[in-house]
Motif scaffolding. Structure first.
Motif, mmCIF file in Angstrom:
data_model
loop_
_atom_site.group_PDB
_atom_site.id
_atom_site.type_symbol
_atom_site.label_atom_id
_atom_site.label_comp_id
_atom_site.label_asym_id
_atom_site.label_seq_id
_atom_site.Cartn_x
_atom_site.Cartn_y
_atom_site.Cartn_z
ATOM 1 N N ARG A 1 2.415 17.248 7.616
ATOM 2 C CA ARG A 1 2.723 15.885 7.619
ATOM 3 C C ARG A 1 2.994 15.700 5.804
ATOM 4 O O ARG A 1 3.841 14.879 5.630
ATOM 5 C CB ARG A 1 1.696 15.086 7.334
ATOM 6 N N THR B 1 -0.764 2.810 -8.958
ATOM 7 C CA THR B 1 -0.621 4.718 -7.703
ATOM 8 C C THR B 1 -1.684 5.133 -7.609
ATOM 9 O O THR B 1 -1.662 6.433 -8.483
ATOM 10 C CB THR B 1 0.823 4.521 -6.813
ATOM 11 N N GLN B 2 -2.987 5.949 -6.597
ATOM 12 C CA GLN B 2 -3.803 6.218 -6.957
ATOM 13 C C GLN B 2 -2.440 8.355 -6.219
ATOM 14 O O GLN B 2 -2.576 7.586 -5.604
ATOM 15 C CB GLN B 2 -5.158 6.823 -6.427
ATOM 16 N N ALA C 1 -2.833 1.441 7.155
ATOM 17 C CA ALA C 1 -3.917 1.284 6.930
ATOM 18 C C ALA C 1 -4.851 0.269 7.058
ATOM 19 O O ALA C 1 -5.132 -0.415 7.183
ATOM 20 C CB ALA C 1 -3.862 3.035 6.593
ATOM 21 N N SER C 2 -4.460 -0.705 5.715
ATOM 22 C CA SER C 2 -4.538 -1.947 5.118
ATOM 23 C C SER C 2 -4.391 -2.928 6.039
ATOM 24 O O SER C 2 -4.857 -4.132 6.496
ATOM 25 C CB SER C 2 -3.998 -1.983 3.525
ATOM 26 N N SER D 1 0.769 -0.864 0.274
ATOM 27 C CA SER D 1 0.108 0.261 -0.218
ATOM 28 C C SER D 1 0.638 1.372 0.090
ATOM 29 O O SER D 1 1.911 1.125 0.736
ATOM 30 C CB SER D 1 -0.858 0.033 1.261
ATOM 31 N N TYR E 1 1.500 5.406 0.497
ATOM 32 C CA TYR E 1 1.220 6.927 0.759
ATOM 33 C C TYR E 1 1.978 7.396 0.729
ATOM 34 O O TYR E 1 3.553 7.640 0.446
ATOM 35 C CB TYR E 1 1.287 6.456 2.831
ATOM 36 N N PHE E 2 1.595 9.286 0.927
ATOM 37 C CA PHE E 2 2.396 10.331 0.487
ATOM 38 C C PHE E 2 2.920 11.089 2.023
ATOM 39 O O PHE E 2 3.525 12.003 1.841
ATOM 40 C CB PHE E 2 1.716 11.274 -0.620
ATOM 41 N N ASP E 3 2.125 10.413 2.912
ATOM 42 C CA ASP E 3 2.988 11.083 4.126
ATOM 43 C C ASP E 3 3.360 9.878 5.227
ATOM 44 O O ASP E 3 3.002 8.574 5.123
ATOM 45 C CB ASP E 3 1.853 11.589 5.073
ATOM 46 N N ARG E 4 3.741 10.052 6.106
ATOM 47 C CA ARG E 4 4.413 9.028 6.895
ATOM 48 C C ARG E 4 2.956 7.913 7.750
ATOM 49 O O ARG E 4 1.794 9.139 8.178
ATOM 50 C CB ARG E 4 5.666 9.387 8.206
ATOM 51 N N ARG E 5 3.585 7.097 8.166
ATOM 52 C CA ARG E 5 2.303 6.226 8.908
ATOM 53 C C ARG E 5 2.912 5.360 9.722
ATOM 54 O O ARG E 5 4.337 4.977 9.781
ATOM 55 C CB ARG E 5 1.929 5.067 7.776
ATOM 56 N N ASN E 6 2.195 5.338 11.466
ATOM 57 C CA ASN E 6 3.066 4.961 12.476
ATOM 58 C C ASN E 6 2.605 3.208 11.838
ATOM 59 O O ASN E 6 3.415 2.292 12.135
ATOM 60 C CB ASN E 6 1.875 5.158 12.913
ATOM 61 N N TRP F 1 -9.918 0.563 4.869
ATOM 62 C CA TRP F 1 -8.804 0.379 3.548
ATOM 63 C C TRP F 1 -9.568 0.733 2.346
ATOM 64 O O TRP F 1 -9.732 -0.441 1.826
ATOM 65 C CB TRP F 1 -7.467 0.037 4.085
#
Lengths: 133, 401
Positions: free
Chosen positions: B136, A87-88, A42-43, A32, A34-39, B260
């Motif tokens: 962000r 990638t969207q 989400a998937s 998956s 993402y364009f920002d940081r993720r902890n 998601w």
């Protein structure tokens, strides 16, 4: 490209240089993007990520020609969603007339950069959009 | 009636529109007093208050109590974007279902007349003196208008266009025709902010906001409030025949958020969570879309109404354009949608909307909708969506059924 030492990308996921492109944070377990940081992803909730380049060509899967925006935002402009090889990506359609005769669903586009101008220290900000391919 | 069922005992919506002489408390209190009166009960009967006023001050519910009666009951101030009203309703449903109380009050209010563009709108956008990465995405400048749009008309325009890309058949004219339907429906609704019919020509020729949405294809910002009194089936048995006869059964009360989806990180995905909520609601209510006598769905923009025909499964997957063109969602059609005029003409005072939609359905189920009554309506569905996202779906049934 011109000297990039005095340039700054408009967002940190835009990579400048000879081959400007976007980069995504991808989950190493499910892919998956993402364009920002993720902890956590989400998937799949995975916590390992890698940075991967995003394809610079894609097709328009949704757009709107925005005529009314907040004060200070020049109109009209074409807001769009581009499918870049799976990638969207969100971006404007640029370097073409902002009308429904020119922009169409399924249209092939490619990444393009442009200058937002220089700040008081002489640093030039570079933005991105997608232009007809 | 089964003891574990939950009913709407009293419900009210104020006139939607411009109320320059009333603040949010006045409007909220007006809806609350009328809902209590409609249910034949008082604040002394309420065991919980759930209140929403998205653009107001914190502690809105407590301030409202000072207008209508302070009894020490728990107050839940809720916020869930445009699904705030449905969230208030759902909060009361959960409290009654949990056995914490047998009656409760849900209210949603907004003062939105003249608010202009929502989303990225409002404050002027100006860049700093030096390009400094912020937030962000390390953005050195405002991204609204440079990397897509944050304004609601443009976001929801893309939602409708995305459907067109996937299934084909959409056009500016098709979306305008959906708006024409709702504006024509609104003529029969005296509580609508705008109750004038509009021709297709007028709609398409009006001010373009975000192609393909012109101004009348956007929900109308306005002032308004709605409130509902809910009661347990067990408690309802102890009330009068008249109260029992007018009570509307909540066959399903569902709230979902975004699961998601790849694209939802970029453009809000209003589809998946709505389909989930509808699936859960139909299952809980043991009814299908073919059983619905009317539907009030979240047409915040004409482009949004189309996708929700599909999401609520009023048509086959991919069949929303055909569904509309068949005439089914018109008030004389097989599955009337937004006979209130919808958000485009009735108006959209954000926090009130999720209860006002339920009020509209109840009004028909009770046979009290006057000129716009859908004859013999027994089962109806109310849907709202708040970006972020939250989706509320309520399926309601007349007590006489």
């Amino acid at each position: 490209m011109s000297d990039t030492s005095t340039q700054i990308p408009m967002v940190d996921y835009l990579v400048l240089g000879d081959d400007p492109h976007l980069q995504a944070t991808k989950c190493t377990s499910c892919g998956s993007a993402y364009f920002d940081r993720r902890n956590a992803c989400a998937s799949c909730f995975g916590t390992e990520f890698s940075t991967e380049p995003v394809a610079t060509e894609g097709i328009v899967t949704a757009f709107s020609i925005v005529s009314f925006a907040a004060p200070g935002v020049p109109t009209p402009f074409v807001a769009a969603v581009i499918d870049c090889d799976g990638t969207q990506v969100r971006g404007n359609i640029i370097n073409c007339e902002p009308d429904a005769d020119t922009v169409s669903l399924g249209m092939a586009v490619k990444l393009a950069t442009y200058s937002l101008g220089a700040d008081s220290a002489g640093t030039e900000a570079i933005g991105f959009g997608f232009e007809p391919a | 009636m089964a003891s574990d069922d939950i009913f709407i005992l009293g419900i009210n919506m104020t006139k939607f529109g411009k109320h320059p002489d009333k603040d949010a408390l006045d409007l909220g209190a007006e809806a609350v007093m009328a809902a209590l009166s409609d249910g034949g009960v008082t604040m002394a009967d309420m065991g919980i208050l759930a209140a929403g006023n998205l653009l107001g001050s914190p502690g809105f519910g407590q301030s409202l109590q000072k207008q209508v009666g302070q009894t020490g009951i728990p107050v839940y101030n809720v916020a869930n974007a445009c699904a705030t009203g449905a969230t208030a309703l759902r909060t009361v449903v959960m409290a009654i279902k949990a056995g914490e109380c047998d009656m409760g009050l849900a209210v949603g209010v907004e003062k939105l007349a003249g608010a202009g563009l929502l989303g990225g709108g409002g404050k002027p956008k100006s860049d700093d003196d030096t390009w400094t990465p912020n937030g962000r995405y390390g953005a050195v400048a405002s991204t609204d208008g440079r990397i897509g749009t944050q304004t609601m008309p443009g976001v929801f325009a893309q939602v409708g266009m995305e459907y067109g890309h996937k299934y084909g058949g959409t056009s500016f004219e098709l979306f305008a025709k959906i708006s024409e339907k709702n504006h024509n429906h609104s003529v029969l609704n005296p509580l609508a902010a705008y109750s004038k019919s509009m021709s297709l020509e007028q709609i398409m020729g009006d001010l373009m906001i975000a192609y393909p949405n012109t101004r009348p294809m956007c929900s109308a910002n306005c002032d308004g409030a709605a409130a509902a009194v809910l009661v347990s089936g067990e408690k309802l048995k102890s009330l009068s025949d008249e109260q029992q006869k007018r009570a509307v059964k909540i066959r399903a009360s569902v709230l979902t958020s975004d699961p998601w989806q790849d694209g939802c990180q970029i453009l809000p995905d209003v589809n998946t969570l709505t389909r989930m909520a509808a699936t859960q609601a139909y299952e809980a209510a043991s009814v299908g879309p073919e059983d619905l006598d009317l539907v009030e769905l979240h047409d915040c923009f004409a482009t949004a109404e189309l996708v929700h025909y599909d999401n609520l499964m009023l048509c086959d997957e991919g069949g929303a354009v055909d569904f509309f063109e068949s005439g089914k969602p018109f008030r004389d059609g097989e599955r009337p949608v937004n006979v209130s005029g919808g958000l485009q003409s009735k108006g959209h005072p954000i926090s009130a909307t999720g209860i006002a939609n339920v009020w509209e359905v109840c009004h028909h189920l009770r046979g009290e909708a006057g000129d716009r009554q859908i004859d013999g309506a027994r089962i109806g569905l109310a849907h709202v969506i708040g970006l972020g996202s939250a989706c509320g779906v309520h399926i309601l049934e007349s007590a006489a059924a």
